[in-house]
Enzyme design. Structure first.
Site, mmCIF file in Angstrom:
data_model
loop_
_atom_site.group_PDB
_atom_site.id
_atom_site.type_symbol
_atom_site.label_atom_id
_atom_site.label_comp_id
_atom_site.label_asym_id
_atom_site.label_seq_id
_atom_site.Cartn_x
_atom_site.Cartn_y
_atom_site.Cartn_z
ATOM 1 N N HIS A 188 0.832 -1.198 0.000
ATOM 2 C CA HIS A 188 0.000 0.000 0.000
ATOM 3 C C HIS A 188 0.870 1.253 0.000
ATOM 4 O O HIS A 188 2.069 1.206 0.262
ATOM 5 C CB HIS A 188 -0.896 0.020 1.243
ATOM 6 N N LYS A 194 -0.774 4.683 4.955
ATOM 7 C CA LYS A 194 -1.654 3.729 5.647
ATOM 8 C C LYS A 194 -1.152 3.550 7.079
ATOM 9 O O LYS A 194 0.039 3.354 7.309
ATOM 10 C CB LYS A 194 -1.630 2.392 4.898
#
Lengths: 255, 255, 255, 255
Positions: free
Chosen positions: D140, D144
């Site tokens: 990601h 995050k």
């Protein structure tokens, strides 16, 4: 006159009964410009090497005997290509001193003969200057006892050098909650992930990221055969690299 | 004193209304060491650049006007960073001649500002010396009208140079039956495959293979933003590279 | 009572001297719930199978003899697991007819025993309903004589079925200029690319794309060993699948 | 008569000012068989939905109001497609009870509208039966805050179910030394690795391994647009799925 038309280079392999040694014997025999003149197993006298008239010896033995073997080879004016690990700084210093007085003899000590692994490390260091994010995923067979791999550690160190040269700070990472440690190991500021999977051998993926962009370098070793081009390259080039060279990258043309 | 503490470099963008130009304006504005002093659209007079006191101009226009723009910039002692394609050999020669008399003015003409694409090409040329097999897979959005991509063609040429330097012959390929052409294009002796897929932007994978081994280099461009680090690198470095430089790789530290 | 505690299933291998046959013998011997009772090479009488009391026979021979072998096995009430290619529709029909009168005897004819290849094909058919774009990249060793691979052709057919079920039209592709054929083969409307690379064995990548999204399925076969789990699964399950089954997927739980 | 020739389905979007909501409005407007009849932001009265004659409402709001919104929709006989997270077991039970008395009204609550993520999870569960090794790598953007991702946790649970169904024990792993935690998180017996990289959005790779073989499933989400095919599929199908459905996979044809 091409290399193959010259008289072939005379090569000895020490540790010929081991898996890497056996593979090296096969590779030397298959090369038209090389001649395998001696194969030594455990307990064989090193004199066999001089008796066979070897010009280069490949040492693929064990940490406890490799330093002694190489000392003997240098004494006898035989170039050495060494894949055995376990060399200490003291051992390397003693070897350098010996080589200073051994005119023209070359020794290559390479912890990793996979040309791809060496290229991956070098390219990773260069690319690291230009990308905000960098992570390493190494993947191996599930019988490996240590994590992460030594190659991954060396690659992390190379990335850290590249980032420093590029003036980059820490990698961006907003992680606050990671109770089970999914973010992996941090080696020299670089996250390293170790996958263990049946069917795999030795693989490394280096991933770089910047805004809207990804850059990846990947090396897959499916078989011990992948080390042989590096061994043969060392055998062919060691006589033109007098003194001690540590790491196969010193022999590659990487400019 | 760091770069950001110096007075910022004064930058003009020509072609500011285009998609790349707008992105470049945003990137220059966001950089603390750069100041966006002029944004020129179609029909705007180039005098705006000198009036704004720009030291560097970025040309992201169209083939029909770029050569004229750059000639004007060099005449006025303004460094130029050019992303417009369509330069002819004659155009480049004329520019070189002009620059020979323009003391210290630098021009960078870069067909591709993605640092990753430049790294991929350079690394591919180096790795190509050491691997028997080499193929390229380029992947783009399905609206692209030509195949393979220009980047893939340049990469194939780079691989061919590397193979020649490494003394390698043709890639191994026993294919006898390929009625539909699954083996793809052959560019400079290298097989090139073009994938067109909704959701993708611009991606290139270079795969090398040897016995028991694979080596891969991959670059993914998800967004036009990925070109901006290259544009900014050019803007910052152009004044210290007088004369003409073609290709961003001349500005990267790739040793 | 677990399978291993029951008396082991008695297995014969026909074509035991071939590469696949030898691998199958090793795999049967290594399985605790199976017993290798007969290994037949070229010229060996099939009677050896009944004399050894085999319950299941694995046929890994050649197209010219496989149909005759299987007819004999069914006559003698022995279940058959067949990896040999070259079966014609007539041959299959004759076998079905014979099996109709052979109460409870099962025959599995599987063109591909790699469970991963079967899963890839099935998953590709399902995913194909939901994605605008779909392409296949198959990669093999450079000694392969045909392109694309049979597995890739079957996968393309599966994707075409999935697209039809999902009501999808042709894949989007704006290519106008592709002088060298970089877009590859078109099989059942799906572009298929064939890579040939030293060090690889047999690999397939299926790529799907939609707006802002990519979905991939990849299968890598590094070694003939990868076919053995499929062979053993067939051997263990054939007695509970009377009649003829073509394709390993009939034995997998794929719902 | 094709879907587009019927009168279009009348759709309302609640939470239309949020990023997902705005994307959903665009997607509904772009679909020829759907008509966007109401866009509600914070504070707008739900009556706008009935006044506009909406047949289906998409709820993309926040955990604190979604349950109340859906209760109101069901009361008014409007089908609901819900992407908001934060539903409790109690909330779901109350909704089921309400739906039992609401003849023919359908509600879909989907924590993840990416069809690819749903396919990946389902395929992973099936493939898990057949492979000795299984690991997950999720990747990601670096903003995050939690690791590993919820999708990775759900996928690990799916793999664990598949392994149990296939009678598999623990994954093989000989690791003895892993001082920095390179082997990552262990979720339901499956190693999960979380990469955080600038330029990425949301990506998941599931890797399976057996002797001589690898099988991979990969899903890449480059953009919020990737959720829209799932939202539209829900909008079109919800009226034919009365009662409560949790998870988009209930609407996919995955046999």
């Amino acid at each position: 006159m091409t290399a193959a038309e010259q008289s072939p280079l005379r090569v000895a392999v020490i540790g010929a009964a081991g898996r890497m040694g056996a593979e090296a014997c096969r590779a030397v025999e298959a090369a038209p410009d090389l001649e395998l003149v001696a194969e030594l197993g455990r307990g064989d006298a090193l004199d066999l090497i001089t008796e066979a008239g070897a010009q280069v010896a490949v040492d693929l033995t064990v940490p406890s005997v490799t330093a002694e073997n190489v000392r003997w080879l240098v004494e006898h004016g035989i170039h050495a290509v060494v894949g055995t690990t376990g060399w200490t700084e003291e051992g390397l210093d003693a070897l350098r001193e010996q080589l200073a007085g051994a005119d023209g003899v070359g020794v290559l000590i390479a912890p990793n003969f996979a040309i791809g692994a060496v290229l991956a490390m070098r390219f990773a260091e260069t690319a690291a200057r230009y990308y905000e994010s960098a992570e390493i995923i190494e993947m191996h067979h599930p019988n490996k006892v240590d994590a992460p791999s030594g190659t991954a550690r060396h690659t992390a160190a190379a990335i850290a050098r590249g980032r420093a040269a590029g003036g980059l700070g820490p990698v961006p990472d907003a992680t606050e909650k990671d109770p089970e440690g999914a973010r992996g190991a941090i080696v020299d500021g670089v996250h390293v992930h170790a996958v263990r999977q049946r069917g795999l051998v030795a693989h490394e993926v280096v991933q770089f990221g910047g805004p809207g962009e990804q850059f990846q370098i990947r090396h897959d070793s499916f078989d011990r055969a992948s080390f042989m081009p590096g061994v043969l390259l060392g055998v062919r080039a060691v006589s033109s690299h007098p003194g001690l060279t540590v790491g196969l990258d010193g022999y590659l043309e990487l400019d």
